[in-house]
Write an enzyme that holds these catalytic residues in place. Structure first.
Site, PDB file in Angstrom:
ATOM      1  N   ASP A  86       1.241  -1.385   0.129  1.00 16.08           N
ATOM      2  CA  ASP A  86      -0.108  -0.345  -0.356  1.00 16.08           C
ATOM      3  C   ASP A  86       0.568   1.094   0.030  1.00 16.08           C
ATOM      4  O   ASP A  86       1.196   1.613   1.151  1.00 16.08           O
ATOM      5  CB  ASP A  86      -1.251  -0.024   1.136  1.00 16.08           C
ATOM      6  N   HIS A  87       1.299   2.261  -0.370  1.00 14.80           N
ATOM      7  CA  HIS A  87       2.012   3.446  -0.984  1.00 14.80           C
ATOM      8  C   HIS A  87       1.721   3.932  -0.252  1.00 14.80           C
ATOM      9  O   HIS A  87       2.847   4.655  -0.458  1.00 14.80           O
ATOM     10  CB  HIS A  87       1.708   3.151  -2.867  1.00 14.80           C
ATOM     11  N   HIS A 139      -5.862   2.641   1.534  1.00 19.30           N
ATOM     12  CA  HIS A 139      -5.218   3.569   1.495  1.00 19.30           C
ATOM     13  C   HIS A 139      -5.831   3.911   2.570  1.00 19.30           C
ATOM     14  O   HIS A 139      -4.963   4.464   3.846  1.00 19.30           O
ATOM     15  CB  HIS A 139      -4.802   4.881  -0.070  1.00 19.30           C
TER      16      HIS A 139
HETATM   17  N1  LIG Z   1      -1.067   3.350 -12.379  1.00 16.01           N
HETATM   18  C1  LIG Z   1      -0.537   3.212 -11.117  1.00 16.01           C
HETATM   19  O1  LIG Z   1      -1.346   4.203 -10.664  1.00 16.01           O
HETATM   20  C2  LIG Z   1      -1.067   2.305  -9.845  1.00 16.01           C
HETATM   21  C3  LIG Z   1      -1.558   1.358  -9.949  1.00 16.01           C
HETATM   22  N2  LIG Z   1      -1.176   0.574  -8.605  1.00 16.01           N
HETATM   23  C4  LIG Z   1      -1.561  -1.199  -8.964  1.00 16.01           C
HETATM   24  O2  LIG Z   1      -0.623  -1.594  -9.645  1.00 16.01           O
HETATM   25  C5  LIG Z   1      -0.900  -3.009 -10.575  1.00 16.01           C
HETATM   26  C6  LIG Z   1      -0.694  -2.371 -12.814  1.00 16.01           C
HETATM   27  O3  LIG Z   1      -1.353  -1.725 -12.429  1.00 16.01           O
HETATM   28  P1  LIG Z   1      -1.170  -0.552 -13.743  1.00 16.01           P
HETATM   29  O4  LIG Z   1       0.063  -0.389 -14.284  1.00 16.01           O
HETATM   30  O5  LIG Z   1      -2.128   0.423 -13.603  1.00 16.01           O
HETATM   31  O6  LIG Z   1      -1.455  -1.664 -15.173  1.00 16.01           O
HETATM   32  P2  LIG Z   1      -1.752  -2.125 -16.638  1.00 16.01           P
HETATM   33  O7  LIG Z   1      -2.973  -1.991 -17.386  1.00 16.01           O
HETATM   34  O8  LIG Z   1      -1.067   0.185 -16.941  1.00 16.01           O
HETATM   35  O9  LIG Z   1      -0.336  -2.846 -16.476  1.00 16.01           O
HETATM   36  C7  LIG Z   1      -0.559  -3.503 -16.634  1.00 16.01           C
HETATM   37  C8  LIG Z   1       0.382  -5.042 -16.678  1.00 16.01           C
HETATM   38  O10 LIG Z   1       0.387  -6.121 -17.542  1.00 16.01           O
HETATM   39  C9  LIG Z   1       0.298  -7.013 -18.040  1.00 16.01           C
HETATM   40  N3  LIG Z   1      -0.033  -7.745 -19.257  1.00 16.01           N
HETATM   41  C10 LIG Z   1      -1.442  -7.603 -18.665  1.00 16.01           C
HETATM   42  N4  LIG Z   1      -2.413  -9.082 -18.945  1.00 16.01           N
HETATM   43  C11 LIG Z   1      -1.319  -9.676 -19.256  1.00 16.01           C
HETATM   44  C12 LIG Z   1      -1.570 -10.875 -19.444  1.00 16.01           C
HETATM   45  N5  LIG Z   1      -2.560 -11.841 -19.449  1.00 16.01           N
HETATM   46  N6  LIG Z   1      -0.278 -11.733 -19.089  1.00 16.01           N
HETATM   47  C13 LIG Z   1       1.089 -11.013 -19.796  1.00 16.01           C
HETATM   48  N7  LIG Z   1       0.346  -9.486 -18.817  1.00 16.01           N
HETATM   49  C14 LIG Z   1      -0.646  -8.911 -19.072  1.00 16.01           C
HETATM   50  C15 LIG Z   1       0.732  -4.700 -19.102  1.00 16.01           C
HETATM   51  O11 LIG Z   1       0.761  -6.159 -20.685  1.00 16.01           O
HETATM   52  P3  LIG Z   1       0.977  -5.546 -22.117  1.00 16.01           P
HETATM   53  O12 LIG Z   1       1.857  -3.950 -21.367  1.00 16.01           O
HETATM   54  O13 LIG Z   1       1.242  -6.236 -22.625  1.00 16.01           O
HETATM   55  O14 LIG Z   1      -0.893  -5.151 -21.698  1.00 16.01           O
HETATM   56  C16 LIG Z   1       0.987  -4.722 -18.216  1.00 16.01           C
HETATM   57  O15 LIG Z   1       2.696  -5.081 -18.587  1.00 16.01           O
HETATM   58  C17 LIG Z   1      -2.631  -2.755 -10.529  1.00 16.01           C
HETATM   59  O16 LIG Z   1      -2.772  -3.561  -8.926  1.00 16.01           O
HETATM   60  C18 LIG Z   1      -3.313  -1.398  -9.566  1.00 16.01           C
HETATM   61  O17 LIG Z   1      -4.341  -1.365  -9.104  1.00 16.01           O
HETATM   62  C19 LIG Z   1      -1.931   0.467  -8.025  1.00 16.01           C
HETATM   63  C20 LIG Z   1      -1.545   1.763  -7.374  1.00 16.01           C
HETATM   64  C21 LIG Z   1      -1.538   3.057  -8.760  1.00 16.01           C
HETATM   65  O1  LIG Z   2      -3.476   3.888  -5.902  1.00  9.08           O
HETATM   66  C1  LIG Z   2      -4.186   4.764  -5.942  1.00  9.08           C
HETATM   67  O2  LIG Z   2      -3.167   5.774  -5.637  1.00  9.08           O
HETATM   68  C2  LIG Z   2      -3.677   7.205  -6.373  1.00  9.08           C
HETATM   69  C3  LIG Z   2      -3.064   8.005  -5.230  1.00  9.08           C
HETATM   70  O3  LIG Z   2      -1.941   7.973  -5.662  1.00  9.08           O
HETATM   71  P1  LIG Z   2      -0.725   8.949  -4.623  1.00  9.08           P
HETATM   72  O4  LIG Z   2      -0.039   8.274  -4.050  1.00  9.08           O
HETATM   73  O5  LIG Z   2      -0.912   9.666  -6.046  1.00  9.08           O
HETATM   74  O6  LIG Z   2      -1.397  10.604  -3.223  1.00  9.08           O
HETATM   75  C4  LIG Z   2      -4.992   7.074  -7.320  1.00  9.08           C
HETATM   76  O7  LIG Z   2      -4.898   8.316  -8.281  1.00  9.08           O
HETATM   77  C5  LIG Z   2      -5.448   6.041  -7.978  1.00  9.08           C
HETATM   78  O8  LIG Z   2      -6.446   6.372  -8.397  1.00  9.08           O
HETATM   79  C6  LIG Z   2      -4.823   4.820  -7.078  1.00  9.08           C
HETATM   80  O9  LIG Z   2      -4.907   3.518  -7.855  1.00  9.08           O
END
Ligand SMILES: NC(=O)C1=CN([C@@H]2O[C@H](COP(=O)(O)OP(=O)(O)OC[C@H]3O[C@@H](n4cnc5c(N)ncnc54)[C@H](OP(=O)(O)O)[C@@H]3O)[C@@H](O)[C@H]2O)C=CC1
Ligand SMILES: O=C1O[C@H](COP(=O)(O)O)[C@@H](O)[C@H](O)[C@H]1O
Length: 570
Positions: free
Chosen positions: A263-264, A326
């Site tokens: 949980d960042h 969070h």
């Molecule tokens: N983005 C954010 O700011 C935050 C994200 N998170 C959490 O982090 C995690 C990742 O989020 P996020 O980076 O946004 O998600 P994305 O959808 O941007 O990235 C997902 C990644 O998983 C890969 N992937 C998806 N499906 C498959 C599959 N079937 N086989 C292999 N690889 C696969 C994707 O590959 P490909 O590039 O080929 O699609 C990509 O590398 C989630 O659990 C999210 O809740 C938490 C806090 C903040």
């Molecule tokens: O995990 C998440 O957090 C961000 C907010 O994080 P912050 O560090 O920028 O406060 C939120 O925007 C996003 O929807 C959620 O997945």
């Protein structure tokens, strides 16, 4: 400065290669706070030359980062007197948004500061077909464009590049885990015979289970030749039942001591400071209870909207995205009892205890204790922005909440009768996260204007700091009081704040789970939001949209506070 125990070969390589860089390299060293920063030389932070091993010839002794492993223990005051053992960080979802914007920059920052030990590699794993070289290009581009990347020292990127490898495949098949296993075998020589690895699951949550099982099928969790840990992104489950099931699935492969649910928010410097201020000072704790505190407000407001994440957000909504994790974590830190020690067992025990003490909000009571919202079109920073239902890929009648406010009551001695008001939402007027302890009014109004409530406010972000609002006499003949504010700002330390992902990845590599929610914490947090999910999901939200983008949320959230209290103007 503490030297870590390097393999001598790595050390030699590091020494011969470590470039002399200017002192500005150690830019995050808190100058004023430590008084020692000036003596922190550039070499402390300088990454050393990585061997230029071609990818396929790298099977023996590949990719040792061989940085100069002098640890900078002043980095944000972290207790960093030891470096992790040589290890491989395997990022599942390495091509995703989180990895690109936050994770890779955070790990680069650690490495550049010499905090990752004598030998370190990253294996990115994704779905897209890419060679190592292509992934390296991708990662370097991410580092150059992310707002979270530390100042890049000359030559650093090129050296970091050599630490990166890539495997691709469908996470539902075994081959990809086979190849990851081979990478770990190959790293063995460079890593002093140890096969330490952290698997970071930065993928859609639906893949947590197949990845854990895939790693388990090949025995990659086995610790006989080195430690193995798994970091799991949020949300951990989508309901109480699914979180429990996920825990069972994970535990079928991993011991709880190997599991790091991230949980960042817990990695944020100012969130940790909440504990430091509460338990590191004598003046606050005596007031921290029902005798002096009127109520507590926790706000996590975001001006951002969906940012192209409709696919995820339509399923998640604000409760799963922010409240269950969070906000519940912030709540536990402000409400918990003092732990008997600053360690993972003691702290997590106290957090669970306070979660257990919260009065449940069953579905039938939700209307008295919670308010949901969804933004409509509005104006933010002078610009018109669309409503949630007009965002790309959102259903035209979507009932996904983008705002929630709740009132929690804690049935224990400390907090009896003290409500906790918690709100979070998207497309609010600004980005601000704050915890405010609002004290009771003075018992007697001796002075005109002197019956305001004092407020101790922890500003988590931005403008990180702590402020105390109290009444003071205004200059002049009258004993007229007015509210004034005493401010402590974190930038007084003269240090940039570290990415929470840096802190947490390093903690996981050091085997310190203090800042990671434990299984039972996650379970209790789900229990608390389950009534809301039951009351709201699958039912049309006729009141939506009920707040304009750029406003502070639905009016009903004000009513939640009752007649004598109001949300802080932030
Ligand atoms: N983005 C954010 O700011 C935050 C994200 N998170 C959490 O982090 C995690 C990742 O989020 P996020 O980076 O946004 O998600 P994305 O959808 O941007 O990235 C997902 C990644 O998983 C890969 N992937 C998806 N499906 C498959 C599959 N079937 N086989 C292999 N690889 C696969 C994707 O590959 P490909 O590039 O080929 O699609 C990509 O590398 C989630 O659990 C999210 O809740 C938490 C806090 C903040
Ligand atoms: O995990 C998440 O957090 C961000 C907010 O994080 P912050 O560090 O920028 O406060 C939120 O925007 C996003 O929807 C959620 O997945």
């Amino acid at each position: 400065m503490t030297k870590s125990t390097n393999a001598s070969a790595s050390k030699a390589a590091a020494k011969s290669a470590a470039p002399a860089v200017k002192a500005s390299a150690a830019r995050k060293t808190p100058a004023k706070a430590t008084g020692k920063a000036a003596t922190t030389t550039a070499t402390d932070a300088a990454p050393a030359k990585a061997p230029k091993t071609p990818r396929k010839a790298a099977s023996k002794g590949k990719a040792s980062a061989a940085p100069e492993t002098t640890v900078n223990p002043f980095r944000n005051g972290m207790r960093r007197s030891r470096a992790p053992e040589p290890a491989t960080l395997v990022i599942f979802g390495a091509t995703g948004d989180l990895s690109r914007r936050k994770l890779l920059p955070a790990v680069f920052g650690l490495w550049q500061d010499g905090l990752l030990g004598s030998a370190f590699n990253i294996v990115g794993v994704g779905r897209q077909e890419m060679t190592d070289e292509q992934f390296r290009d991708y990662a370097l581009e991410a580092l150059k464009t992310s707002k979270e990347t530390d100042a890049i020292q000359p030559g650093s990127l090129e050296k970091f590049r050599d630490l990166l490898y890539y495997e691709y495949g469908d996470f539902a098949t075994d081959e990809v885990y086979d190849r990851v296993g081979k990478q770990l075998d190959e790293a063995e020589n460079a890593h002093g015979g140890r096969k330490n690895a952290v698997f970071y699951l930065s993928t859609p949550p639906s893949l947590f289970e197949p990845i854990s099982n895939g790693l388990g099928r090949l025995g990659l969790q086995d610790e006989s030749e080195g430690w193995r840990r798994i970091i799991i992104e949020k949300p951990f489950g989508t309901t109480l039942e699914s979180a429990r099931r996920l825990n069972d699935v994970i535990h079928a492969v991993w011991n709880e001591s190997q599991v790091y649910r991230i949980d960042h928010y817990l990695g944020k410097e100012t969130v940790q400071n909440l504990m430091a201020i509460r338990f590191g000072n004598a003046i606050f704790e005596p007031l921290w209870n029902r005798s002096y505190v009127d109520h507590i407000q926790i706000t996590a407001a975001e001006d951002l909207g969906l940012e192209g994440r409709a696919g995820y957000y339509e399923e998640a909504g604000i409760i799963r995205d922010m409240l269950q994790n969070h906000l519940m974590q912030l709540f536990t830190l402000v409400a918990m009892e003092p732990p008997v020690a600053f360690d993972e067992g003691a702290i997590r025990d106290e957090k669970v205890k306070v979660l257990r003490a919260v009065k449940p909000i069953p579905a039938s009571q939700v209307r008295y204790s919670a308010v949901r919202g969804q933004y409509g079109p509005g104006t933010l920073a002078g610009e018109r922005v669309p409503g949630y239902r007009e965002e790309p890929n959102v259903a035209p009648q979507s009932s996904t909440p983008t705002y929630v406010a709740i009132k929690l009551e804690v049935d224990n001695w400390r907090w009896q009768g003290v409500p906790f008001f918690i709100r979070t939402g998207k497309r609010l007027p600004k980005k601000v996260t704050e915890i405010a302890v609002v004290f009771k009014r003075p018992p007697l109004g001796l002075f005109p204007g002197g019956l305001e409530r004092n407020v101790l406010a922890f500003r988590i972000q931005p403008d990180e700091g702590v402020s105390l609002k109290f009444s003071s006499k205004t200059p002049g003949q009258e004993n007229q009081l007015r509210e004034v504010t005493m401010d402590f700002r974190y930038d007084a330390f003269g240090a940039g704040l570290e990415s929470p992902y840096s802190r947490l990845v390093l903690d996981a590599m050091l085997g310190d789970a203090t800042l990671f929610p434990r299984e039972d914490e996650v379970d209790h947090a789900w229990q608390l939001v389950t009534g809301m999910l039951e009351a709201w999901e699958g039912k049309p939200a006729e009141e939506f949209p009920n707040y304009a983008a750029g406003s502070w949320g639905p009016e009903a959230a004000d009513e939640l506070m009752g007649p004598d209290r109001r949300w802080r103007r932030l």
